[in-house]
Write a protein that holds these residues in place. Structure first.
Motif, PDB file in Angstrom:
ATOM      1  N   THR A 195      38.115  48.010  56.474  1.00 44.21           N
ATOM      2  CA  THR A 195      38.934  46.867  56.082  1.00 44.21           C
ATOM      3  C   THR A 195      38.809  46.594  54.597  1.00 44.21           C
ATOM      4  OG1 THR A 195      37.143  45.355  56.640  1.00 44.21           O
ATOM      5  CG2 THR A 195      38.817  45.770  58.346  1.00 44.21           C
ATOM      6  N   ARG A 196      37.784  47.163  53.979  1.00 42.89           N
ATOM      7  CA  ARG A 196      37.538  46.930  52.562  1.00 42.89           C
ATOM      8  C   ARG A 196      36.643  48.033  52.046  1.00 42.89           C
ATOM      9  NH1 ARG A 196      33.655  44.838  49.447  1.00 42.89           N
ATOM     10  NH2 ARG A 196      34.409  43.663  47.681  1.00 42.89           N
ATOM     11  N   PHE A 197      36.866  48.453  50.810  1.00 48.44           N
ATOM     12  CA  PHE A 197      35.971  49.382  50.144  1.00 48.44           C
ATOM     13  C   PHE A 197      35.845  48.911  48.712  1.00 48.44           C
ATOM     14  CE2 PHE A 197      34.727  53.062  47.702  1.00 48.44           C
ATOM     15  CZ  PHE A 197      33.683  53.543  48.457  1.00 48.44           C
ATOM     16  N   GLY A 198      34.694  48.418  48.357  1.00 43.53           N
ATOM     17  CA  GLY A 198      34.501  47.914  47.006  1.00 43.53           C
ATOM     18  C   GLY A 198      33.141  47.276  46.862  1.00 43.53           C
ATOM     19  N   PRO A 199      32.827  46.854  45.659  1.00 48.60           N
ATOM     20  CA  PRO A 199      31.506  46.286  45.380  1.00 48.60           C
ATOM     21  C   PRO A 199      31.367  44.860  45.909  1.00 48.60           C
ATOM     22  CG  PRO A 199      32.855  46.169  43.425  1.00 48.60           C
ATOM     23  CD  PRO A 199      33.658  46.921  44.457  1.00 48.60           C
ATOM     24  N   LEU A 200      30.136  44.463  46.110  1.00 53.64           N
ATOM     25  CA  LEU A 200      29.786  43.076  46.389  1.00 53.64           C
ATOM     26  C   LEU A 200      29.071  42.556  45.151  1.00 53.64           C
ATOM     27  CD1 LEU A 200      28.424  43.384  50.033  1.00 53.64           C
ATOM     28  CD2 LEU A 200      30.627  42.491  49.299  1.00 53.64           C
ATOM     29  N   TYR A 201      29.592  41.507  44.571  1.00 49.39           N
ATOM     30  CA  TYR A 201      29.034  40.986  43.325  1.00 49.39           C
ATOM     31  C   TYR A 201      28.119  39.797  43.585  1.00 49.39           C
ATOM     32  CZ  TYR A 201      32.783  43.667  41.200  1.00 49.39           C
ATOM     33  OH  TYR A 201      33.625  44.677  40.819  1.00 49.39           O
ATOM     34  N   GLN A 202      27.108  39.670  42.766  1.00 50.82           N
ATOM     35  CA  GLN A 202      26.281  38.466  42.743  1.00 50.82           C
ATOM     36  C   GLN A 202      26.758  37.676  41.525  1.00 50.82           C
ATOM     37  OE1 GLN A 202      22.278  40.062  42.836  1.00 50.82           O
ATOM     38  NE2 GLN A 202      22.205  39.768  45.043  1.00 50.82           N
ATOM     39  N   ILE A 203      27.840  36.949  41.737  1.00 49.53           N
ATOM     40  CA  ILE A 203      28.543  36.283  40.647  1.00 49.53           C
ATOM     41  C   ILE A 203      27.668  35.252  39.935  1.00 49.53           C
ATOM     42  CG2 ILE A 203      29.588  34.474  42.054  1.00 49.53           C
ATOM     43  CD1 ILE A 203      32.161  34.905  40.408  1.00 49.53           C
ATOM     44  N   GLU A 204      26.716  34.670  40.661  1.00 47.46           N
ATOM     45  CA  GLU A 204      25.852  33.670  40.042  1.00 47.46           C
ATOM     46  C   GLU A 204      25.029  34.269  38.895  1.00 47.46           C
ATOM     47  OE1 GLU A 204      26.852  32.352  44.132  1.00 47.46           O
ATOM     48  OE2 GLU A 204      26.050  34.202  43.329  1.00 47.46           O
ATOM     49  N   ARG A 205      24.691  35.539  39.010  1.00 45.60           N
ATOM     50  CA  ARG A 205      23.938  36.197  37.932  1.00 45.60           C
ATOM     51  C   ARG A 205      24.766  36.309  36.657  1.00 45.60           C
ATOM     52  NH1 ARG A 205      20.314  41.066  40.537  1.00 45.60           N
ATOM     53  NH2 ARG A 205      19.057  39.717  41.866  1.00 45.60           N
TER      54      ARG A 205
END
Length: 165
Positions: free
Chosen positions: A69-79
């Motif tokens: 359903t998805r292929f991509g990165p998971l970001y830790q946006i808070e960093r």
């Protein structure tokens, strides 16, 4: 902050997709990470015993068939100084598509999910600065004509779930 958009709708469980040996190796191998190199697809393909064009074609095909359903990165946006917020609203059935379109028109909306519940539309907000959350949600609520509930992350859990294909 603009985010890649993934759209998902809750549906009845589908029959298991037929995967050949290479598709299974791709799914199993890439759940654990992706090379951070100048040619990541070529390097991942080489580790899988195939070529870059084949890997890309297989990923596109599995996305098109709904295997992925998805292929991509998971970001830790808070960093990076930003913020993700899970949001929910009630979109009346007669206006569902219009509400979805209004919400998706905002570049801060990362992805949405339709659900079978009173709060039938959920989405993830991604903003560059935490102070932008309230203003952005007010704009979204006004343009969609719905009340938006925000569920900011209080604590992050890393599950490291890997499913064998």
């Amino acid at each position: 902050m603009s985010a890649a958009r993934t759209r998902s709708v809750e549906t009845a469980p589908a029959a298991p997709a037929a995967l050949d040996a290479l598709d299974r190796r791709i799914v199993n191998a890439l759940q654990g990470g992706f090379p951070l190199t100048p040619r990541p697809y070529a390097d991942a393909a080489a580790a899988l015993g195939t070529d870059e064009a084949t890997l890309l074609a297989r990923l596109r095909a599995m996305l098109a068939r709904g295997v992925l359903t998805r292929f991509g990165p998971l970001y830790q946006i808070e960093r990076a100084g930003g913020r993700f917020v899970l949001c929910a609203c009630h979109a009346p059935a007669a206006r569902l598509e219009a509400v979805i379109a209004a919400i998706n028109a905002h570049p801060e909306v990362a992805h949405h999910y339709a659900r079978t519940h009173h709060f039938n539309l959920w989405f993830v907000l991604a903003v560059a600065h935490p102070g932008a959350v309230a203003h952005t949600l007010a704009r979204i609520a006004a343009s969609a004509g719905v009340e938006v509930l925000a569920f900011p992350k209080e604590r992050e859990f890393h599950v490291h779930l890997h499913l064998q294909a």
